[in-house]
Motif scaffolding. Sequence first.
Motif, PDB file in Angstrom:
ATOM      1  N   SER A 132       0.785  -1.193  -0.068  1.00 17.25           N
ATOM      2  CA  SER A 132       0.071  -0.112  -0.003  1.00 17.25           C
ATOM      3  C   SER A 132       0.872   1.097  -0.039  1.00 17.25           C
ATOM      4  O   SER A 132       0.583   2.308  -0.529  1.00 17.25           O
ATOM      5  CB  SER A 132      -0.766  -0.061   1.259  1.00 17.25           C
ATOM      6  N   ALA A 133       1.988   1.228   0.798  1.00 16.79           N
ATOM      7  CA  ALA A 133       2.791   2.421   0.754  1.00 16.79           C
ATOM      8  C   ALA A 133       3.436   2.748  -0.633  1.00 16.79           C
ATOM      9  O   ALA A 133       3.646   3.919  -0.987  1.00 16.79           O
ATOM     10  CB  ALA A 133       4.177   2.039   1.659  1.00 16.79           C
ATOM     11  N   ARG A 134       3.340   1.672  -1.683  1.00 11.67           N
ATOM     12  CA  ARG A 134       3.918   2.079  -2.861  1.00 11.67           C
ATOM     13  C   ARG A 134       2.832   2.285  -3.933  1.00 11.67           C
ATOM     14  O   ARG A 134       2.813   2.902  -4.735  1.00 11.67           O
ATOM     15  CB  ARG A 134       4.834   0.828  -3.384  1.00 11.67           C
ATOM     16  N   ARG A 135       1.753   1.440  -3.702  1.00  9.16           N
ATOM     17  CA  ARG A 135       0.751   1.472  -4.784  1.00  9.16           C
ATOM     18  C   ARG A 135      -0.523   1.813  -4.299  1.00  9.16           C
ATOM     19  O   ARG A 135      -1.512   1.548  -5.051  1.00  9.16           O
ATOM     20  CB  ARG A 135       0.571  -0.073  -5.442  1.00  9.16           C
ATOM     21  N   GLY A 136      -0.813   1.989  -3.152  1.00 14.31           N
ATOM     22  CA  GLY A 136      -2.343   2.078  -2.371  1.00 14.31           C
ATOM     23  C   GLY A 136      -2.680   3.367  -3.304  1.00 14.31           C
ATOM     24  O   GLY A 136      -2.157   4.306  -3.926  1.00 14.31           O
ATOM     25  N   SER A 137      -4.077   3.343  -2.942  1.00 18.28           N
ATOM     26  CA  SER A 137      -4.758   4.563  -3.744  1.00 18.28           C
ATOM     27  C   SER A 137      -4.589   5.945  -3.015  1.00 18.28           C
ATOM     28  O   SER A 137      -4.536   5.913  -1.638  1.00 18.28           O
ATOM     29  CB  SER A 137      -6.247   4.337  -3.744  1.00 18.28           C
ATOM     30  N   LEU A 138      -4.465   6.847  -3.818  1.00 12.26           N
ATOM     31  CA  LEU A 138      -4.077   8.271  -2.967  1.00 12.26           C
ATOM     32  C   LEU A 138      -5.023   8.662  -2.105  1.00 12.26           C
ATOM     33  O   LEU A 138      -6.169   8.642  -2.426  1.00 12.26           O
ATOM     34  CB  LEU A 138      -3.847   9.361  -4.012  1.00 12.26           C
ATOM     35  N   ALA A 139      -4.654   9.282  -0.875  1.00  5.46           N
ATOM     36  CA  ALA A 139      -5.725   9.510   0.103  1.00  5.46           C
ATOM     37  C   ALA A 139      -6.315  10.697   0.189  1.00  5.46           C
ATOM     38  O   ALA A 139      -7.455  10.940   0.517  1.00  5.46           O
ATOM     39  CB  ALA A 139      -5.023   9.142   1.477  1.00  5.46           C
ATOM     40  N   GLY A 140      -5.408  11.910  -0.091  1.00  4.78           N
ATOM     41  CA  GLY A 140      -5.994  13.258  -0.166  1.00  4.78           C
ATOM     42  C   GLY A 140      -5.576  13.569   1.449  1.00  4.78           C
ATOM     43  O   GLY A 140      -5.523  12.817   2.514  1.00  4.78           O
TER      44      GLY A 140
ATOM     45  N   GLY B 197     -12.355  14.999  12.133  1.00  2.00           N
ATOM     46  CA  GLY B 197     -12.436  16.134  12.675  1.00  2.00           C
ATOM     47  C   GLY B 197     -11.337  17.053  13.447  1.00  2.00           C
ATOM     48  O   GLY B 197     -11.361  17.991  13.744  1.00  2.00           O
ATOM     49  N   THR B 198     -10.293  16.062  13.598  1.00  3.91           N
ATOM     50  CA  THR B 198      -9.160  16.586  14.459  1.00  3.91           C
ATOM     51  C   THR B 198      -8.261  17.327  13.228  1.00  3.91           C
ATOM     52  O   THR B 198      -7.997  16.855  12.137  1.00  3.91           O
ATOM     53  CB  THR B 198      -8.484  15.495  15.183  1.00  3.91           C
ATOM     54  N   LEU B 199      -7.192  18.110  13.831  1.00  3.10           N
ATOM     55  CA  LEU B 199      -6.406  18.995  13.142  1.00  3.10           C
ATOM     56  C   LEU B 199      -5.311  18.341  12.337  1.00  3.10           C
ATOM     57  O   LEU B 199      -4.917  18.704  11.194  1.00  3.10           O
ATOM     58  CB  LEU B 199      -5.497  19.859  13.995  1.00  3.10           C
ATOM     59  N   GLU B 200      -4.909  17.019  12.628  1.00  2.00           N
ATOM     60  CA  GLU B 200      -3.958  16.440  11.592  1.00  2.00           C
ATOM     61  C   GLU B 200      -4.490  16.269  10.500  1.00  2.00           C
ATOM     62  O   GLU B 200      -3.450  16.195   9.497  1.00  2.00           O
ATOM     63  CB  GLU B 200      -3.338  15.188  12.387  1.00  2.00           C
ATOM     64  N   TRP B 201      -5.663  16.192  10.013  1.00  2.00           N
ATOM     65  CA  TRP B 201      -6.281  15.927   8.780  1.00  2.00           C
ATOM     66  C   TRP B 201      -6.457  17.208   8.178  1.00  2.00           C
ATOM     67  O   TRP B 201      -6.853  17.253   7.181  1.00  2.00           O
ATOM     68  CB  TRP B 201      -7.625  15.237   8.792  1.00  2.00           C
ATOM     69  N   ALA B 202      -6.053  18.224   8.658  1.00  2.00           N
ATOM     70  CA  ALA B 202      -5.845  19.486   8.160  1.00  2.00           C
ATOM     71  C   ALA B 202      -4.552  19.892   7.147  1.00  2.00           C
ATOM     72  O   ALA B 202      -4.291  20.838   6.605  1.00  2.00           O
ATOM     73  CB  ALA B 202      -6.143  20.722   9.149  1.00  2.00           C
ATOM     74  N   SER B 203      -3.779  19.056   7.515  1.00  2.00           N
ATOM     75  CA  SER B 203      -2.443  19.036   6.973  1.00  2.00           C
ATOM     76  C   SER B 203      -2.344  18.148   5.693  1.00  2.00           C
ATOM     77  O   SER B 203      -3.315  17.315   5.509  1.00  2.00           O
ATOM     78  CB  SER B 203      -1.273  18.631   7.873  1.00  2.00           C
ATOM     79  N   ALA B 204      -1.541  18.299   4.791  1.00  2.00           N
ATOM     80  CA  ALA B 204      -1.282  17.409   3.588  1.00  2.00           C
ATOM     81  C   ALA B 204      -1.042  16.133   4.073  1.00  2.00           C
ATOM     82  O   ALA B 204      -0.662  15.842   5.086  1.00  2.00           O
ATOM     83  CB  ALA B 204      -0.347  17.895   2.755  1.00  2.00           C
ATOM     84  N   SER B 205      -1.274  15.085   2.974  1.00  2.00           N
ATOM     85  CA  SER B 205      -0.868  13.850   3.349  1.00  2.00           C
ATOM     86  C   SER B 205       0.311  13.029   2.340  1.00  2.00           C
ATOM     87  O   SER B 205      -0.127  13.246   1.071  1.00  2.00           O
ATOM     88  CB  SER B 205      -2.091  12.760   3.203  1.00  2.00           C
ATOM     89  N   PRO B 206       1.602  12.686   2.778  1.00  2.00           N
ATOM     90  CA  PRO B 206       1.928  13.015   4.157  1.00  2.00           C
ATOM     91  C   PRO B 206       2.226  14.414   4.335  1.00  2.00           C
ATOM     92  O   PRO B 206       2.240  15.267   3.563  1.00  2.00           O
ATOM     93  CB  PRO B 206       3.401  12.312   3.995  1.00  2.00           C
ATOM     94  N   PRO B 207       2.049  15.196   5.570  1.00  2.00           N
ATOM     95  CA  PRO B 207       2.268  16.363   5.755  1.00  2.00           C
ATOM     96  C   PRO B 207       3.644  17.215   5.345  1.00  2.00           C
ATOM     97  O   PRO B 207       4.581  16.305   5.199  1.00  2.00           O
ATOM     98  CB  PRO B 207       2.285  16.559   7.445  1.00  2.00           C
ATOM     99  N   THR B 208       3.298  18.202   5.000  1.00  2.00           N
ATOM    100  CA  THR B 208       4.772  18.884   4.657  1.00  2.00           C
ATOM    101  C   THR B 208       5.588  19.312   5.862  1.00  2.00           C
ATOM    102  O   THR B 208       5.236  19.219   7.072  1.00  2.00           O
ATOM    103  CB  THR B 208       4.434  20.381   4.121  1.00  2.00           C
ATOM    104  N   PRO B 209       6.748  19.465   5.695  1.00  2.00           N
ATOM    105  CA  PRO B 209       7.872  19.760   6.948  1.00  2.00           C
ATOM    106  C   PRO B 209       7.287  20.595   7.983  1.00  2.00           C
ATOM    107  O   PRO B 209       7.557  20.528   9.117  1.00  2.00           O
ATOM    108  CB  PRO B 209       9.017  20.215   6.293  1.00  2.00           C
TER     109      PRO B 209
END
Lengths: 670, 214
Positions: free
Chosen positions: A539-547, A554-566
């Motif tokens: 999945s790390a290589r071929r999984g579908s993109l998550a957005g 509802g929590t803030l970690e999901w307001a960052s990009a996936s994977p989060p920018t630095p």
Amino acid sequence: VTRAITSHDLDAVPEVTRLATGERGGIPGVQSEADAPPSPRELRDDQVDGPELTARLAKTWGTEKGLIGALSTVDHKVIGRRYIITAIIFLFLGGLSAVVMRMQLALPENNLVGPDLYNQLFTMHGTTMMFLFGVPIGEAFAVYLVPLMVGTRNIAFPRLNAFSYYVYLFGGFMIWAAFMLNIGPDVGWFAYVPLSGPEFSPGKRADIWAQMITFTEVSGIAVAISVVVTVFKLRAPGMTLDRIPLFVWAELINSFVIIFALPAVVTASAFLLMDRLVGTHLFNPAEGGDALLYQHLFWFFGHPEVYIIFLPATGWVSAIIVTFSRRQAFGYIALVLSLIATGFLSFGLWVHHMFTTGLPQLGASFFTASSMLIAIPNGIQIFCWIATLWDGRPVFRTPLLFVIGFFFIFVAGGLSGIMLASVPLDSQVHDTFFVVAHFHYVLIGGNVFPLIGAIYYWFPKFTGRMMSERLGKWHFWLAIIGFNVAFFPMHITGLMGMPRRVYTYLPEMGWGNLNLISTLGAVLFFGSFLLFLYNMVTSARRGSLAGSNPWDAGTLEWASASPPTPQNFDRIPVVTNREPLWANRDSLPVVAGLSVENREQIVSTVTAGRADLRETTPESSLWPFLAAVAITILFIGSMFTPWALVWGTPPLALALIGWFWPKASTEDER
Amino acid sequence: MTEVSVRSRSKENLLPHRIVLNARSMPAYAYGNRSPIWWGTVGFAAAEGMGFALAIGAYFYLVFINGNWPLSAPPPDLFWSGIFTIVMLASAWPNTLAKRNGEREDLTRSRRDLVIMSIVGIVLLGIRIMEFSALHVRWDQNAYGSIVWVLLGLHTLHLLTDLGDTIVLTVLMFTRHGYGKRFSDVGDNAFYWYFVIASWLPIYLIIYWFPRWW
């Protein structure tokens, strides 16, 4: 662009005076450097927007390429990812040692491994699972997720955090290297004296165990302090105490338990090392010492340890249940108070591990009562979660399946735990497979099942890709069936009298069939982990993109990009609700005015979460890595000669000075 | 759909920003419990204080197990430990000055205070060496000797680390780095020294007076 805010909207951003303290930095009457206006030449995030802001911040907060860059990084996400991967590797190593033990026990009088290797195997299994997997995995998730969930850009004390990872890595590497060289510890994961003392365990095996404790506990306490300060001081403006996500609460309480529990095991292992290496008599009854003192010190840590393993899991469960129930947690305050109560009560139970050592009756009764008492806050949590699911519209994706599995397994383990809290029953089944069955139900149910759910849940955030849902469902059923087939029969083998830590048994005992079933279950359970590994890697290589927010959480970690920018967030969010992303569906209220060229983050007040300072946070540095190398040399050297404390200190001191000495180039130094 | 277009779409679902607060005019650092470092120092003091508490617990556990105390040795001498305690308590005064002058961002006085605190630390270390020689028991003689050396050793370790920290900070304040946020570090260093003083008092009573009262 500031938009007009309606004042009667419950989730509206409060007026600025309630979000910021507006206080000066210097003490009253003093002209302080702290209050100097920022340099007009420095670019700030209210002057630039969009992709340019993202790119510039990513450069400021990013990790340099190359080996030196990789070893110098202080990005909590990079360190957190390494922490998680390392802890999972140790989970697999601990699992492999268990599979070998199960193979040996499958048949009576089996000859697969001999008694000496078997002793090393159960010691390595317990030690790895408790110290190299159980404690670090909860902290690892905190390192990665807590800064994101409280809406900041890096953990407090990021260099200490990097240092702690390397110390943990080197400690774990040391004990496994020793095992490979056939000098692995063989005295059980709690290394009781007198067996582990100088008289009965000559050689280096017990020293390696005790020194591994020093490594992991130094690292564990350092991370715990970083997490506490991150939660106290780096929360996004507006995140009052009652808006802190439940996962963050769990990690906060867990960190407190770590800060107060780990010193006990460090004391125990340091005393043991001194008895073994420099001839002290702390545990030697012939010279006024006492062997039970070791057990008291060890279990004063050892029981909170169970909750150190369990508390982060309650955080994972809460996060997953809220997201997949599509409603806020039922009984938020009750859940938080239960966590706090569990944290306190966990320090009052340790003697129930020592019921067979001949305690005064009053002591035994007290600890029976307190052991039963802790079932209350844990029961409250379970009922709150069930109520949340009941009242919500649950979506049964893989993370939630593992949480449901957790309910069944953990509650079963809790029931056998209440049985064991009573002294007469405990005396009967002490040191039998009944106890083995009980604590695997509690620990695997209470930590590993939620962990797997948590990995399925946050994998899209970590990697930007989804894990396979189909494989996830297979994984779940294989795991829950394999687990129960492996561990349920152990209740019965234990009641039939089979002791723990025996490398074989006679056919006449009649334990053969049950052991064979347990082994088959263990193989099935291990197979589920191989499927899990396969799912993660592919999945790390071929999984579908998550957005950024695939579960619509509802929590803030999901307001960052996936994977989060630095930089995690291009601007620090302002929090107006317990589930900020459900309250603000069309735009995110943010703070502007932080530097784009230097690593600045918001420091807020402890309870009200009002923005107070814009403080710089440390840049990358190789020194924490060098300090970890120096402390490793010192620790390993001191197992061979006490003089290592003398010649090992100057390099460590040098590395620490390099670490704290300010670099001329930073803006802080102008 | 190509990967790039999906990526840009996933980029799009990041929420647009609505600026509601500006941090430009906020101070760059502050003193005491407004500063994260202060909380970190409290955290380490808590963990280490727990270590002291457990070692003290072990001491009384051994007293309880043995009944007679101290074991086959006279109680330790009061002379050097008395001097150590007096100097330790007296050091609270220059320590208070260091904290106050740090908060006033007074460089000259901060430098002076830090030099005094460094000297105090070195003097205390010298007295501590004399103290070890006046214990009348070796660590490998019996459990009493072991736990006394553990308690005194544990405190010495804290003395050493704080002294190291103070000397480095003193040197730092004499370089061009000695301004701004460093003054906040002076305050946190002083705060840790209070912990070293506070942790000494129970240990002093236990090592030197308790055997005389028992």
